[in-house]
Design a protein around this motif. Structure first.
Motif, short mmCIF file in Angstrom:
data_model
loop_
_atom_site.label_atom_id
_atom_site.label_comp_id
_atom_site.label_asym_id
_atom_site.label_seq_id
_atom_site.Cartn_x
_atom_site.Cartn_y
_atom_site.Cartn_z
N ALA A 39 -34.90 -47.25 93.88
CA ALA A 39 -34.50 -46.97 92.50
C ALA A 39 -33.10 -46.72 92.44
CB ALA A 39 -35.09 -45.44 92.13
N PRO A 40 -32.27 -46.45 91.32
CA PRO A 40 -30.73 -46.47 91.47
C PRO A 40 -30.38 -45.02 92.33
CG PRO A 40 -31.57 -47.16 89.18
CD PRO A 40 -32.81 -46.90 89.95
N GLY A 41 -29.40 -45.15 93.18
CA GLY A 41 -29.15 -44.13 93.81
C GLY A 41 -29.95 -43.50 94.99
N LYS A 42 -31.16 -44.18 95.15
CA LYS A 42 -32.05 -43.84 96.28
C LYS A 42 -32.07 -44.79 97.22
CE LYS A 42 -34.70 -40.64 93.22
NZ LYS A 42 -35.78 -40.33 92.68
N ALA A 91 -37.75 -48.88 89.33
CA ALA A 91 -37.22 -49.13 90.20
C ALA A 91 -37.17 -50.93 90.46
CB ALA A 91 -37.83 -48.71 91.79
N VAL A 92 -36.36 -51.40 91.52
CA VAL A 92 -36.63 -52.97 91.84
C VAL A 92 -37.71 -52.84 93.00
CG1 VAL A 92 -35.63 -54.77 92.92
CG2 VAL A 92 -34.28 -53.29 91.29
N TYR A 93 -38.55 -53.60 92.72
CA TYR A 93 -39.80 -53.67 93.66
C TYR A 93 -39.68 -54.77 94.65
CZ TYR A 93 -42.42 -49.84 91.55
OH TYR A 93 -42.59 -48.62 91.40
N TYR A 94 -39.71 -54.76 95.79
CA TYR A 94 -39.38 -55.81 96.84
C TYR A 94 -40.83 -56.09 97.50
CZ TYR A 94 -34.50 -54.82 96.19
OH TYR A 94 -33.21 -54.67 95.74
N CYS A 95 -41.00 -57.37 97.76
CA CYS A 95 -42.00 -57.75 98.83
C CYS A 95 -41.32 -57.98 100.21
CB CYS A 95 -42.68 -59.26 98.20
SG CYS A 95 -43.63 -60.15 99.30
#
Length: 120
Positions: A39-42, A91-95
């Protein structure tokens, strides 16, 4: 190993999304696969992990009971079914794919990420 995510988008709170991660290349070397989010800032955090056979899974406490990770080895694809989404899931989700390099240990591959935005 190449990883391509899909399925992200904008949804309202309470709704569902299903993410997919297609793996290609040396997939035989994959030991575990997982979903992470940032998530932004995390910092990036683990969401869920699944072993190569698909019989063992692990979830972050924040998503237990709402998210389900699965994989179809015949299609070299991993999924994340996300239900009861809340704005905190934005959030941006990454594989991720962790591969074994024998005596050299493990190596992580990452997808490019897919944005998930949950509106209240």
């Amino acid at each position: 190993v190449q990883l391509v995510e899909s399925g992200g988008g904008l949804v309202q709170a309470g709704n569902s999304l299903k993410l997919s991660c297609a793996a290609s290349g040396s997939t035989f070397s994959i030991v575990t696969m997982g979903w992470y989010r940032q998530a932004p800032g995390k910092q990036r955090e683990v969401v869920a992990v699944i072993n190569s056979g698909g019989g063992m899974t692990n979830y972050a406490d924040s998503v237990k009971g709402r998210f389900t990770i699965s994989r179809d080895n015949a299609k070299n694809t991993m999924y994340l079914q996300m239900n009861s989404l809340s704005p905190e899931d934005t959030a941006v989700y990454y594989c991720n794919a962790r591969t074994s390099r024998g005596a050299l240990g493990f190596y992580d591959y990452w997808g490019q990420g897919t944005q998930v935005t949950v509106s209240s």
